[in-house]
Design a protein around this motif. Structure first.
Motif, PDB file in Angstrom:
ATOM      1  N   LEU A 293      -8.191  -3.142   7.066  1.00  0.00           N
ATOM      2  CA  LEU A 293      -8.147  -1.731   6.693  1.00  0.00           C
ATOM      3  C   LEU A 293      -7.407  -0.897   7.722  1.00  0.00           C
ATOM      4  CD1 LEU A 293      -8.936   0.603   4.858  1.00  0.00           C
ATOM      5  CD2 LEU A 293     -11.135   0.727   6.063  1.00  0.00           C
ATOM      6  N   THR A 294      -7.654  -1.158   9.004  1.00  0.00           N
ATOM      7  CA  THR A 294      -6.958  -0.404  10.051  1.00  0.00           C
ATOM      8  C   THR A 294      -5.453  -0.612   9.972  1.00  0.00           C
ATOM      9  OG1 THR A 294      -8.873  -0.685  11.474  1.00  0.00           O
ATOM     10  CG2 THR A 294      -6.836   0.017  12.523  1.00  0.00           C
ATOM     11  N   ILE A 295      -5.060  -1.825   9.646  1.00  0.00           N
ATOM     12  CA  ILE A 295      -3.631  -2.130   9.514  1.00  0.00           C
ATOM     13  C   ILE A 295      -3.021  -1.292   8.394  1.00  0.00           C
ATOM     14  CG2 ILE A 295      -1.997  -3.915   8.791  1.00  0.00           C
ATOM     15  CD1 ILE A 295      -3.687  -5.931  10.342  1.00  0.00           C
ATOM     16  N   TYR A 296      -3.704  -1.210   7.269  1.00  0.00           N
ATOM     17  CA  TYR A 296      -3.167  -0.430   6.152  1.00  0.00           C
ATOM     18  C   TYR A 296      -3.068   1.052   6.516  1.00  0.00           C
ATOM     19  CZ  TYR A 296      -4.757  -4.717   3.837  1.00  0.00           C
ATOM     20  OH  TYR A 296      -4.990  -6.025   3.509  1.00  0.00           O
ATOM     21  N   LEU A 297      -4.036   1.539   7.269  1.00  0.00           N
ATOM     22  CA  LEU A 297      -4.010   2.947   7.685  1.00  0.00           C
ATOM     23  C   LEU A 297      -2.793   3.245   8.557  1.00  0.00           C
ATOM     24  CD1 LEU A 297      -7.798   3.594   8.464  1.00  0.00           C
ATOM     25  CD2 LEU A 297      -6.483   4.445   6.514  1.00  0.00           C
ATOM     26  N   MET A 298      -2.359   2.251   9.353  1.00  0.00           N
ATOM     27  CA  MET A 298      -1.178   2.454  10.200  1.00  0.00           C
ATOM     28  C   MET A 298       0.065   2.748   9.376  1.00  0.00           C
ATOM     29  SD  MET A 298      -1.224  -0.251  13.359  1.00  0.00           S
ATOM     30  CE  MET A 298      -1.042  -1.668  12.288  1.00  0.00           C
ATOM     31  N   PHE A 299       0.078   2.280   8.137  1.00  0.00           N
ATOM     32  CA  PHE A 299       1.257   2.445   7.289  1.00  0.00           C
ATOM     33  C   PHE A 299       1.295   3.805   6.585  1.00  0.00           C
ATOM     34  CE2 PHE A 299       1.345  -2.078   7.869  1.00  0.00           C
ATOM     35  CZ  PHE A 299       2.657  -2.468   7.681  1.00  0.00           C
ATOM     36  N   LEU A 300       0.162   4.499   6.526  1.00  0.00           N
ATOM     37  CA  LEU A 300       0.093   5.719   5.715  1.00  0.00           C
ATOM     38  C   LEU A 300       1.106   6.795   6.110  1.00  0.00           C
ATOM     39  CD1 LEU A 300      -3.744   6.156   5.105  1.00  0.00           C
ATOM     40  CD2 LEU A 300      -2.025   5.009   3.693  1.00  0.00           C
ATOM     41  N   PRO A 301       1.357   7.048   7.411  1.00  0.00           N
ATOM     42  CA  PRO A 301       2.351   8.086   7.747  1.00  0.00           C
ATOM     43  C   PRO A 301       3.732   7.805   7.192  1.00  0.00           C
ATOM     44  CG  PRO A 301       1.015   7.527   9.655  1.00  0.00           C
ATOM     45  CD  PRO A 301       0.688   6.518   8.607  1.00  0.00           C
ATOM     46  N   VAL A 302       4.029   6.534   6.927  1.00  0.00           N
ATOM     47  CA  VAL A 302       5.343   6.190   6.400  1.00  0.00           C
ATOM     48  C   VAL A 302       5.560   6.840   5.038  1.00  0.00           C
ATOM     49  CG1 VAL A 302       6.855   4.282   5.706  1.00  0.00           C
ATOM     50  CG2 VAL A 302       5.365   4.021   7.686  1.00  0.00           C
TER      51      VAL A 302
ATOM     52  N   VAL B 157       0.841  -1.204   0.000  1.00  0.00           N
ATOM     53  CA  VAL B 157       0.000   0.000   0.000  1.00  0.00           C
ATOM     54  C   VAL B 157       0.876   1.255   0.000  1.00  0.00           C
ATOM     55  CG1 VAL B 157      -1.614   1.364   1.377  1.00  0.00           C
ATOM     56  CG2 VAL B 157      -2.011  -1.086   1.063  1.00  0.00           C
ATOM     57  N   VAL B 158       1.891   1.267   0.858  1.00  0.00           N
ATOM     58  CA  VAL B 158       2.798   2.418   0.919  1.00  0.00           C
ATOM     59  C   VAL B 158       3.558   2.573  -0.395  1.00  0.00           C
ATOM     60  CG1 VAL B 158       4.861   3.342   2.017  1.00  0.00           C
ATOM     61  CG2 VAL B 158       3.059   2.354   3.411  1.00  0.00           C
ATOM     62  N   GLY B 159       4.053   1.449  -0.921  1.00  0.00           N
ATOM     63  CA  GLY B 159       4.802   1.514  -2.168  1.00  0.00           C
ATOM     64  C   GLY B 159       3.995   2.079  -3.316  1.00  0.00           C
ATOM     65  N   VAL B 160       2.747   1.630  -3.444  1.00  0.00           N
ATOM     66  CA  VAL B 160       1.888   2.119  -4.521  1.00  0.00           C
ATOM     67  C   VAL B 160       1.584   3.615  -4.341  1.00  0.00           C
ATOM     68  CG1 VAL B 160      -0.414   1.946  -5.550  1.00  0.00           C
ATOM     69  CG2 VAL B 160       0.874  -0.134  -4.998  1.00  0.00           C
ATOM     70  N   LEU B 161       1.296   4.013  -3.105  1.00  0.00           N
ATOM     71  CA  LEU B 161       1.028   5.429  -2.842  1.00  0.00           C
ATOM     72  C   LEU B 161       2.251   6.292  -3.141  1.00  0.00           C
ATOM     73  CD1 LEU B 161      -1.099   5.304   0.443  1.00  0.00           C
ATOM     74  CD2 LEU B 161      -1.864   5.931  -1.853  1.00  0.00           C
ATOM     75  N   LEU B 162       3.435   5.790  -2.807  1.00  0.00           N
ATOM     76  CA  LEU B 162       4.649   6.556  -3.089  1.00  0.00           C
ATOM     77  C   LEU B 162       4.870   6.670  -4.596  1.00  0.00           C
ATOM     78  CD1 LEU B 162       6.961   8.042  -1.687  1.00  0.00           C
ATOM     79  CD2 LEU B 162       8.277   5.919  -1.734  1.00  0.00           C
ATOM     80  N   MET B 163       4.540   5.621  -5.331  1.00  0.00           N
ATOM     81  CA  MET B 163       4.626   5.697  -6.790  1.00  0.00           C
ATOM     82  C   MET B 163       3.686   6.779  -7.324  1.00  0.00           C
ATOM     83  SD  MET B 163       4.708   1.609  -7.621  1.00  0.00           S
ATOM     84  CE  MET B 163       4.500   1.813  -9.378  1.00  0.00           C
TER      85      MET B 163
END
Length: 426
Positions: free
Chosen positions: A232-241, A111-117
């Motif tokens: 979903l909550t788990i993925y949200l934890m990664f967003l600040p990264v 999720v983080v990788g795709v958002l960073l892309m």
């Protein structure tokens, strides 16, 4: 096909006032030697992430090497960088693994990788101005700092597993950083691991059984991600990264640009996209997510060799190391007490990187909006505030990140509304 690097001078020496630019190289034997230096520089921090998270070390090295080669291709060999394991992911990976297993954690990495892309594609299209507006130095520094300081309890747990060995390791790191200069000084983490492991072996706390049984050659152990609507909550934890990785990459680009006296900002979008792609690929196979490495900037600064050819060598060497299960077994054999000393230093240093962002950008902490932005965010992360509701749980990192963004922009908006130039709400 001709290789893209031209020979610098006679390929043997670098003059006192010269630097080897990214598109240049020295002789191939010397280039291989500089590539080996970059492998050593990145190795100390890179292998600790899989040791801490439980990810396969060989897979981490494989995707780290592949990610580096992709990064060089996408940035057109104009931005020297090694993509090593990112410590910014440690807290969400730990929480996700404990709650739902490694597969869920790897999904969060993707999720983080795709958002960073996506961020990289936007930056490539419209520039970086919007990042500066969204995350001024006080906000970006707070987000980077809170990710490091949130890990303090994990360092405490590791330290208490074997206090004596942890103390010896920590002292070795501190002394080597103070006493040694150049490359040796930048290898303080590796030196600490070696000294601590020797002490652990003397104390009977170093078990090489798995290393002895591991084959010399073999493929890494790949783990697939597991996506689920329940996570979903788990993925949200990664967003600040994502925000931390943006800050790290932008800082890397500015740092290298200053050293070679070039404006590398047009490469920011490509760099962010490449880092996101590398992390995404790593997440698909069970490797640790990636980021640019300050250790390697230190090597370039000391040697004045910024050739991307050396990084191609480093990436290839990392891939070759990944094909030896013995390397992974040796990494997992590092004693808990050694980890305690190393993580105490490293997690603190991650936090201080955020403080460094404040210092280098001269953040004015006489202004209440800066004081409250940093203070509220750090307290929420260090104490690991937790808020639950609607079947979802938000922990300190995401709450602290949201707080940094909201407090800063809310107070800025109120200051503009009141017309107070000094932005004090008094």
């Amino acid at each position: 096909m001709a290789l893209p690097w031209k020979l610098h001078g006679d390929g043997r020496e670098v003059g006192a006032s010269e630097i080897v630019q990214p598109e240049e190289r020295l002789s191939w034997p010397r280039t291989v030697g500089f590539g080996a230096q970059h492998v050593i520089a990145m190795f100390g921090a890179t292998f600790l992430v899989p040791r801490i998270t439980g990810f396969d070390p060989s897979a981490t090295l494989l995707f780290s090497g592949l990610g580096t080669l992709l990064f060089l291709l996408i940035t057109r060999n104009r931005l020297p960088s090694y993509l090593g394991s990112s410590f910014a992911f440690l807290a969400p990976i730990g929480a996700a693994t404990a709650a739902a297993g490694q597969g869920a954690a790897l999904a969060g990495v993707i999720v983080v990788g795709v958002l960073l892309m996506i961020v990289g594609a936007i930056v490539h299209r419209v520039g970086t101005r919007w990042i500066d507006v969204l995350m001024p130095p006080v906000v970006s520094g707070a987000i980077v700092a809170l990710i490091g300081f949130n890990l303090a309890p994990a360092a405490k747990t590791n330290f208490e597993a074997s206090p004596l060995i942890a103390t010896i390791t920590l002292l070795a790191i501190i002394l080597s950083a103070v006493l040694f200069k150049g490359l040796l000084g930048r290898l303080s983490i590796i030196i600490g691991v070696v000294v601590g492991t020797i002490a652990a072996a003397i104390a009977g706390e170093f078990d090489l059984g798995a290393f002895n049984e591991a084959p010399l050659l073999g493929l890494p152990v790949f783990t697939l991600p597991e996506f689920s609507p329940q996570h979903l909550t788990i993925y949200l934890m990664f967003l600040p990264v994502v925000l931390a990785l943006v800050a790290e990459n932008v800082g890397h680009i500015k740092g290298v640009g200053q050293l070679i006296d070039r404006d590398l900002s047009p490469l920011t979008g490509r760099a962010l996209f490449a880092d996101g792609l590398a992390s995404t690929i790593a997440g698909l196979g069970g490797g640790s997510p990636t980021t640019t490495y300050g250790e390697n900037i230190g090597v370039m600064s000391a040697t004045r060799v910024f050739s991307t050819a050396a990084y191609w060598v480093a990436g290839i060497v990392a891939i070759l190391l990944a094909l030896s299960p013995k390397v992974g077994a040796l990494i997992f054999a590092i004693p808990e007490g050694v980890l305690g000393g190393v993580t105490t230093a490293l997690y603190g240093l991650i936090g201080i990187i955020g403080v460094r962002i404040w210092v280098e950008n001269r953040v004015d902490f006489s202004k209440p909006k800066n004081q409250l932005t940093a203070g509220v965010a750090l307290i929420m992360a260090i104490a690991d505030f937790t808020v639950s509701g609607g079947g979802m749980t938000f922990t300190g990192i995401i709450l602290g990140t949201v707080a940094a963004l909201v407090v800063y922009h809310l107070m800025s908006a109120l200051a503009r509304w009141r017309g107070t130039e000094d932005e004090r709400l008094t």
